[in-house]
Design a protein around this motif. Structure first.
Motif, short mmCIF file in Angstrom:
data_model
loop_
_atom_site.label_atom_id
_atom_site.label_comp_id
_atom_site.label_asym_id
_atom_site.label_seq_id
_atom_site.Cartn_x
_atom_site.Cartn_y
_atom_site.Cartn_z
N GLY A 70 0.78 -1.22 0.00
CA GLY A 70 0.00 0.00 0.00
C GLY A 70 0.82 1.28 0.00
O GLY A 70 0.25 2.37 0.01
N ARG A 71 2.15 1.17 -0.02
CA ARG A 71 2.98 2.38 -0.08
C ARG A 71 2.97 2.96 -1.49
O ARG A 71 2.93 2.22 -2.46
CB ARG A 71 4.43 2.04 0.30
N ILE A 72 3.04 4.28 -1.59
CA ILE A 72 3.26 4.89 -2.91
C ILE A 72 4.69 4.66 -3.33
O ILE A 72 4.97 4.19 -4.43
CB ILE A 72 2.93 6.39 -2.89
N SER A 73 5.63 4.99 -2.45
CA SER A 73 7.04 4.74 -2.72
C SER A 73 7.55 3.73 -1.70
O SER A 73 6.98 3.58 -0.61
CB SER A 73 7.86 6.03 -2.64
N PRO A 74 8.63 3.03 -2.02
CA PRO A 74 9.19 2.09 -1.05
C PRO A 74 9.67 2.77 0.22
O PRO A 74 9.95 2.11 1.22
CB PRO A 74 10.36 1.45 -1.80
N TYR A 75 9.78 4.10 0.19
CA TYR A 75 10.35 4.86 1.30
C TYR A 75 9.28 5.45 2.22
O TYR A 75 9.59 6.24 3.11
CB TYR A 75 11.24 5.98 0.75
N THR A 115 6.31 3.70 -6.84
CA THR A 115 6.90 4.82 -7.57
C THR A 115 8.11 5.35 -6.82
O THR A 115 8.29 5.09 -5.62
CB THR A 115 5.90 5.97 -7.77
N GLU A 116 8.93 6.10 -7.51
CA GLU A 116 10.12 6.70 -6.91
C GLU A 116 9.73 7.86 -6.00
O GLU A 116 8.59 8.31 -5.98
CB GLU A 116 11.08 7.20 -7.99
N ARG A 117 10.71 8.33 -5.25
CA ARG A 117 10.49 9.48 -4.37
C ARG A 117 10.18 10.73 -5.19
O ARG A 117 10.64 10.87 -6.33
CB ARG A 117 11.73 9.70 -3.50
N TRP A 119 11.15 13.84 -5.03
CA TRP A 119 12.22 14.76 -5.43
C TRP A 119 13.17 14.19 -6.49
O TRP A 119 14.06 14.88 -6.97
CB TRP A 119 13.02 15.24 -4.22
N VAL A 120 12.96 12.92 -6.89
CA VAL A 120 13.69 12.37 -8.03
C VAL A 120 12.73 12.06 -9.18
O VAL A 120 13.02 11.24 -10.04
CB VAL A 120 14.53 11.13 -7.65
N GLY A 121 11.57 12.70 -9.15
CA GLY A 121 10.66 12.63 -10.28
C GLY A 121 9.42 11.78 -10.08
O GLY A 121 8.45 11.92 -10.83
N GLY A 122 9.41 10.89 -9.09
CA GLY A 122 8.22 10.08 -8.82
C GLY A 122 7.85 9.10 -9.92
O GLY A 122 6.68 8.72 -10.04
N ALA A 123 8.82 8.67 -10.72
CA ALA A 123 8.52 7.76 -11.82
C ALA A 123 8.13 6.38 -11.29
O ALA A 123 8.58 5.96 -10.22
CB ALA A 123 9.74 7.63 -12.73
N PRO A 124 7.28 5.66 -12.03
CA PRO A 124 6.92 4.31 -11.61
C PRO A 124 8.13 3.39 -11.54
O PRO A 124 9.05 3.48 -12.37
CB PRO A 124 5.95 3.85 -12.70
N ILE A 125 8.14 2.50 -10.55
CA ILE A 125 9.16 1.45 -10.44
C ILE A 125 8.49 0.16 -10.89
O ILE A 125 7.54 -0.31 -10.26
CB ILE A 125 9.69 1.31 -9.01
N ALA A 126 8.97 -0.41 -11.98
CA ALA A 126 8.34 -1.60 -12.56
C ALA A 126 8.49 -2.80 -11.61
O ALA A 126 9.44 -2.86 -10.82
CB ALA A 126 8.96 -1.92 -13.91
N PRO A 127 7.56 -3.74 -11.67
CA PRO A 127 7.61 -4.90 -10.78
C PRO A 127 8.93 -5.65 -10.81
O PRO A 127 9.37 -6.19 -9.79
CB PRO A 127 6.46 -5.78 -11.29
N GLY A 128 9.61 -5.70 -11.97
CA GLY A 128 10.87 -6.43 -12.06
C GLY A 128 12.08 -5.67 -11.59
O GLY A 128 13.17 -6.23 -11.45
#
Length: 366
Positions: A70-75, A115-117, A119-128
């Protein structure tokens, strides 16, 4: 009779010392994996503690995930295990010591997840990719270009997520929080169920208003059932997707009329305050903004339902905030970026308007 920004606000057994509150703002600063994943750390303590010493009446933590998925970003912060609860206790204890009420926003990012943080653009992080996973949503609809297409939730999975919201609420109470807020705005999972733009289901969780609001009401019922009865539950909502109201946009979305209708049901089910925001289901929606641009939506809910509301969005000046509360447009104001710029906004507002907020004893001088 007008109400001052500096008057206490009672809700159930709780009394919030003033009407100046801090909105949830993602910090994306927790460890992304391992035993410390989702655990609040020194950054979160310093960030929240500074606003408490600044005189804020209620502080709501950033969107705190009810599960790793349920996190948007892993952080992001989380509240799915005991280590997170223990770390939060240090924060809630300090906030209370300063006279500030600690609140937590419970969230599931749904299709916006992985997705990424920011401040580094928030781009999606693909499942792989490293730290990535497959998002889930009411329907397999990506909310923006290049986003990972989410998997459609089964009814069994939906029931499971309702359960983790309840588990998170139990942990939040154990961690010392006194307000719990269900996040149903800004394109998070509950919002994705509400909006016809993102919810294309044909079963009991989709289709008409009753179907699309079913998940939200189940989450609220589950949280209210385990949350202490003498403490309040909030619900953050995007009052409109800025789609249906826009004559130049032919996409169907959640509307202000829908918000008023849902507010009545939420209030009847034990939700104590509606935290009224707007937008977020799609990034390209044409938003009509300006100072206090979301306040009219909060005012409408308050006038048509009698439900207490908070207002947020481009509220920056003390006189502006005082006018909103004094005129009855909202019961309280939530500050975001204004508090990032000035942790002592409430103290400065008190000086400017002749009010009073809590000041740490260490700052008093005879």
């Amino acid at each position: 009779m007008s109400t001052s920004l500096f008057e206490p606000f009672p809700l159930r057994s709780l009394t919030i010392p003033n009407r100046i509150w801090m909105a949830a703002m993602c910090q994306c600063s927790a460890a992304p994996d391992g035993e410390e994943a989702g655990v609040p750390n020194d950054w979160h303590f310093a960030h929240l503690a500074a606003r408490a010493t600044g005189g804020i009446g209620l502080i709501i933590t950033e969107a705190t995930a009810v599960s790793p998925q349920g996190r948007i970003s892993p952080y992001d912060l989380g509240i799915w295990n005991d280590a997170q609860v223990e770390a939060f206790r240090r924060i809630t204890a300090f906030l209370k010591s300063q006279g500030t009420v600690p609140g937590i926003q419970l969230a599931h990012a749904g299709g916006k997840a992985s997705t990424e943080r920011t401040w580094v653009g928030g781009a999606p992080i693909a499942p792989g990719e490293q730290l990535g996973w497959t998002p889930v949503a009411p329907s397999a609809v990506a909310l923006r270009e290049a986003a990972t297409k989410p998997e459609e939730l089964t009814t069994k999975q939906i029931a499971g997520i309702v359960g983790v919201f309840a588990d998170a609420a139990r942990r939040a109470a154990d961690a010392g929080f006194e307000v719990v807020e269900v996040h149903a705005a800004h394109g998070y999972l509950v919002h994705q169920f509400l909006s016809p733009h993102s919810n294309r289901r044909t079963d009991g969780y989709g289709g008409d208003f009753e179907g699309r609001t079913r998940f939200a009401l189940e989450v609220v019922d589950a949280v209210r059932a385990v949350w202490p009865q003498d403490l309040p539950v909030f619900f953050r909502i995007s009052a409109t997707d800025w789609l249906s109201e826009n004559a130049d946009d032919d996409r169907e979305g959640w509307t202000a009329d829908d918000t008023v209708r849902l507010a009545k049901e939420l209030h009847a089910r034990g939700v104590d305050l509606l935290d009224v925001s707007t937008g977020g289901i799609v990034l390209d929606a044409k938003i009509v903004d300006g100072p206090g641009y979301q306040v009219p939506f909060a005012e409408r809910v308050r006038n048509e339902t009698g439900m207490p509301v908070s207002a947020v969005g481009l509220i920056t000046e003390p006189a502006q905030a005082q006018a909103i509360v004094a005129s009855g447009k909202a019961d309280a104001i939530l500050l975001g970026r204004a508090l990032l710029r000035d942790p002592y906004w409430a103290r400065h507002a008190a000086t400017a308007l002749g009010g009073k907020v809590n000041i740490p004893v260490q700052y008093h001088r005879s």
